[in-house]
Every structure is written in C-alpha cells, then in structure tokens.
Scaffold this active site. Sequence first.
Site, short mmCIF file in Angstrom:
data_model
loop_
_atom_site.label_atom_id
_atom_site.label_comp_id
_atom_site.label_asym_id
_atom_site.label_seq_id
_atom_site.Cartn_x
_atom_site.Cartn_y
_atom_site.Cartn_z
N THR A 223 0.84 -1.20 0.00
CA THR A 223 0.00 0.00 0.00
C THR A 223 0.88 1.25 0.00
O THR A 223 1.90 1.31 0.69
CB THR A 223 -0.91 0.02 1.24
OG1 THR A 223 -1.71 -1.16 1.24
CG2 THR A 223 -1.81 1.24 1.26
N CYS A 304 33.69 -0.27 8.82
CA CYS A 304 34.09 -1.19 9.88
C CYS A 304 33.05 -2.29 9.98
O CYS A 304 31.88 -2.03 10.20
CB CYS A 304 34.18 -0.45 11.21
SG CYS A 304 34.85 -1.45 12.54
#
Length: 353
Positions: A223, A304
């Site tokens: 939707t 990282c």
Amino acid sequence: MPERVYLDHAATSPLRHEARAAMEEGFALWANPSSPHAEGRKAHAALEDARERIKRMLGWEGELIFTSGASEALWIALNRAKAGRRIVSAVEHDAVFRAAPDATVIPIPHFGAEPDREALATALGEGGAIFALQSLNSETGTQMLGARAEHSHELVRQVRAAGGVLLADCSQSAGKMPLPDADMIVVSAHKFGGPIGVGALLVRDFNLLEPSGGHERGYRQGTENLPGALGLAAALEAGGMDSWATDEAERLDFRQTVWAAAEAIAVGPQCSHIIAVAHPTISAQALLIRLDAMGFAVSAGSACSSGTLKKSRVLDAFGVPDDVAARTIRVSLGWNTTPEELERFSEAWASLC
C-alpha cells in the site's frame, strides 16, 4: 558549546519543514488510496497530485511508481524488468548487489569515471539486458551519468544500440541535478530533505516491466505511503534545482579548500556536494572520532565490519590504493548547510592536517 555541524547528507538529510507540514496533512488522509469509498477517493486524489508534482519538478514525462525507498525501487527495476540478463557497474551501492546478486559486474578503469566499454559491450551482447549505473557515486562524488560526465551520451547510445535498458540510480543527484537520459531512474526522498521510507522508480514506459499485481497500477504490492509521497513532493518543491544551483560556487570553493589541506580523492568529474578526501597520516576511523568530538558529523570511505577495518569496495573498484582508502573520509553537504558551517569545518580540518 557551538552547535554541531552535520556534514553527512549523502547518508540522509534532515527533514525540511515543508515536507513535515505536508506529511501532517497526509496523516489526516488516513484512508487507503485504493479504496472505492469517498475517503479512499480523497486519499487517491492527493496521491495522484503528488505524483504529478514530483514528475513536474524532476522534468519526467514517463511513469512513476512510489516505493519505500531507493532499495525497493532498485529491486523492482532489476527483478521485474523484461530483460534476460542483469549488468551492474563495480561501484554501485550495496542495494544494487543485494537486488541482483548474480549480475555481471563491469569494472571501472582505475581512477576513471565510466565502465569498461569493451566489457560492457560483451555483457550487453545481442540485447535483452538491463544495466544499472549510478548517476553520482555516493562515496566519491564522481559523476557517472549526466551532462557533466563527458562519456554519458556515448554510453547511453551504446546500451540502447545493443537493445539494452539503462537503469540510473539517482539517489544522490535527484533534486540537485537534472536527471540523466535513462530508461528507469531511482529516487530517494531522504537524500534531499524528504522523509525516510519513501522513494520512486521512474519508468519511461510500463512495457519495460512485468507487473506483479497489487498497487501502483500493478507494479508494486505494498500500500502506498501517502504522507511520505506528499513529503517527497513538498521537499522537491521547497528545494528546487535552481535554488540548489545558486550555491554551487560556494560548495566548489569549500571542496577545493578541503582538498588543498590533504589528498583529494578526485575520481573523474566531481559534484560539489560529496567530497572524498584522505588525511595525510590519520586513519579514517580515528578521524571520525576526533571530528565527532569537535562537533562535526561526517562518514568514512572505509567501513568497519565485525570489528575489522575493511577497505571500501567502491574505493577499491576505483583503484584507490589501500593505504589511501584507509585514511579517506566523506564530507557531504545538503539543503541546510550554511557558509558558517563550511568555514568552521575548514578551520577544524586545517588544524588536523
């Protein structure tokens, strides 16, 4: 203490107050836009109005499918296109590789700004392929497609001459630069002051896609996010490419100031609002910590993962040496970046270099 300076707009930009106001109006239109009753028709009318406003602001004459953001738009394009093969450049966003894990990857010549044309020709073959390429690289600011990328016209012609479909990821450029000449274009609202959680897939012709059933004329199953769509439209209208372009000279001056103090990561033609720069000696992670403590929010060219510093896949694909990539940060400007903030960062950066 001075206010913090946010320079990570390539990740996300703060919500414009115009977008917030438009979303509040959208929350009052709580009905499902697909419902046939009066409430649903009112919501549907607002959704279609937002669709046309967005197309007008972007200068797009084709179709527009609302999505939950760039990632979903990329998935629809790469998985529902009427194309037998999928091709992507080596410097695309991770969302592209998640959407098409089996795609043929086209390398980028080191410190170049266009895909390897011979490899692309081989991958395109006799046609029936979709090729995904960023208009603007999110880590380096390199312009891969568009008016300032000199190779852009020839590349578009190559893809179409082979019967291929060109998909341009414009997450970092939409609302700031004219759209490139492409068959499908991806837009993300939160990159230019719209809300998180809404975007769009622009399609030149619905015949390029296989419908999946559901909403958005049968090309998306979820939707629609009406408040988000209204916020997206309002953010584009509040910014506008004309107002964005007026500050470009100032952004270019800032880019040169930052580059002058360290090592520029200038891969191909550069935009003015995404700046990659390598510090002479300090690692990217250490820079992030120090700049954060000084009141500046930026991001790193290296990521990282699981506690281990890994070289950015994108910087590697562009040919940036390992030691340089490990010292590279990204500074990205947005709709509410002020000259005073740029001056403050320039002074802080010079003090670290």
